[in-house]
Design an enzyme around this catalytic site. Structure first.
Site, PDB file in Angstrom:
ATOM      1  N   LYS A 128       0.862  -1.186   0.000  1.00  0.00           N
ATOM      2  CA  LYS A 128       0.000   0.000   0.000  1.00  0.00           C
ATOM      3  C   LYS A 128       0.897   1.234   0.000  1.00  0.00           C
ATOM      4  CE  LYS A 128      -3.793   1.910   2.682  1.00  0.00           C
ATOM      5  NZ  LYS A 128      -4.631   1.661   3.867  1.00  0.00           N
ATOM      6  N   THR A 144       2.509   4.859   0.652  1.00  0.00           N
ATOM      7  CA  THR A 144       2.567   5.682   1.855  1.00  0.00           C
ATOM      8  C   THR A 144       1.580   6.837   1.698  1.00  0.00           C
ATOM      9  OG1 THR A 144       4.396   6.858   0.835  1.00  0.00           O
ATOM     10  CG2 THR A 144       4.955   5.159   2.420  1.00  0.00           C
ATOM     11  N   GLY A 145       0.944   7.198   2.785  1.00  0.00           N
ATOM     12  CA  GLY A 145       0.005   8.300   2.737  1.00  0.00           C
ATOM     13  C   GLY A 145      -1.402   7.903   2.328  1.00  0.00           C
ATOM     14  N   CYS A 146      -1.630   6.650   1.966  1.00  0.00           N
ATOM     15  CA  CYS A 146      -2.974   6.184   1.611  1.00  0.00           C
ATOM     16  C   CYS A 146      -3.679   5.667   2.857  1.00  0.00           C
ATOM     17  CB  CYS A 146      -2.927   5.066   0.573  1.00  0.00           C
ATOM     18  SG  CYS A 146      -2.598   5.649  -1.081  1.00  0.00           S
ATOM     19  N   VAL A 147      -4.920   6.084   3.037  1.00  0.00           N
ATOM     20  CA  VAL A 147      -5.691   5.608   4.186  1.00  0.00           C
ATOM     21  C   VAL A 147      -6.538   4.418   3.831  1.00  0.00           C
ATOM     22  CG1 VAL A 147      -5.752   7.682   5.589  1.00  0.00           C
ATOM     23  CG2 VAL A 147      -7.371   7.420   3.726  1.00  0.00           C
TER      24      VAL A 147
END
Length: 110
Positions: free
Chosen positions: A105, A107-110
């Site tokens: 996933k 980085t920075g993705c919720v």
């Protein structure tokens, strides 16, 4: 939840991202794409292969902003924009494309 193809089992994390990146293959990508409601076209594969190359070079899955810029640089402005990428991967170009590409996933993705 593991994915099974032709007797082989591929482990995924709780969000469906492949645990062992070295196990990725196109058959697996097509199965993941189906679970994401994405019909893979040459344009989808172009982004998936771009992401895999990017990851091999930088050892990181890019967030959508970085992805958009990098694709624009390499594939041109008609493909390096959010509208185009969201048409291909409606649930989030970085997040969904990375999952199909067998990458972690971003980085920075919720």
């Amino acid at each position: 939840m593991p994915i099974e193809i032709n007797g082989a089992t591929y482990e995924t994390d709780e969000e469906g991202y492949l645990v062992n990146l070295a196990e990725w293959n196109e058959d697996l990508a097509n199965i993941i794409a189906k679970t994401e409601n994405v019909d893979m076209t040459p344009n989808h594969w172009e982004v998936v292969n771009f992401l895999r190359d990017y990851y091999n070079e930088y050892q990181i899955a890019p967030a959508v902003r970085v992805l958009t810029k990098a694709i624009g640089k390499q594939l041109g402005p008609d493909k390096g924009n959010s509208k185009y990428l969201y048409e291909l991967f409606p649930y989030g170009p970085a997040k969904q494309a990375c999952k199909i590409a067998g990458l972690p996933k971003p980085t920075g993705c919720v």
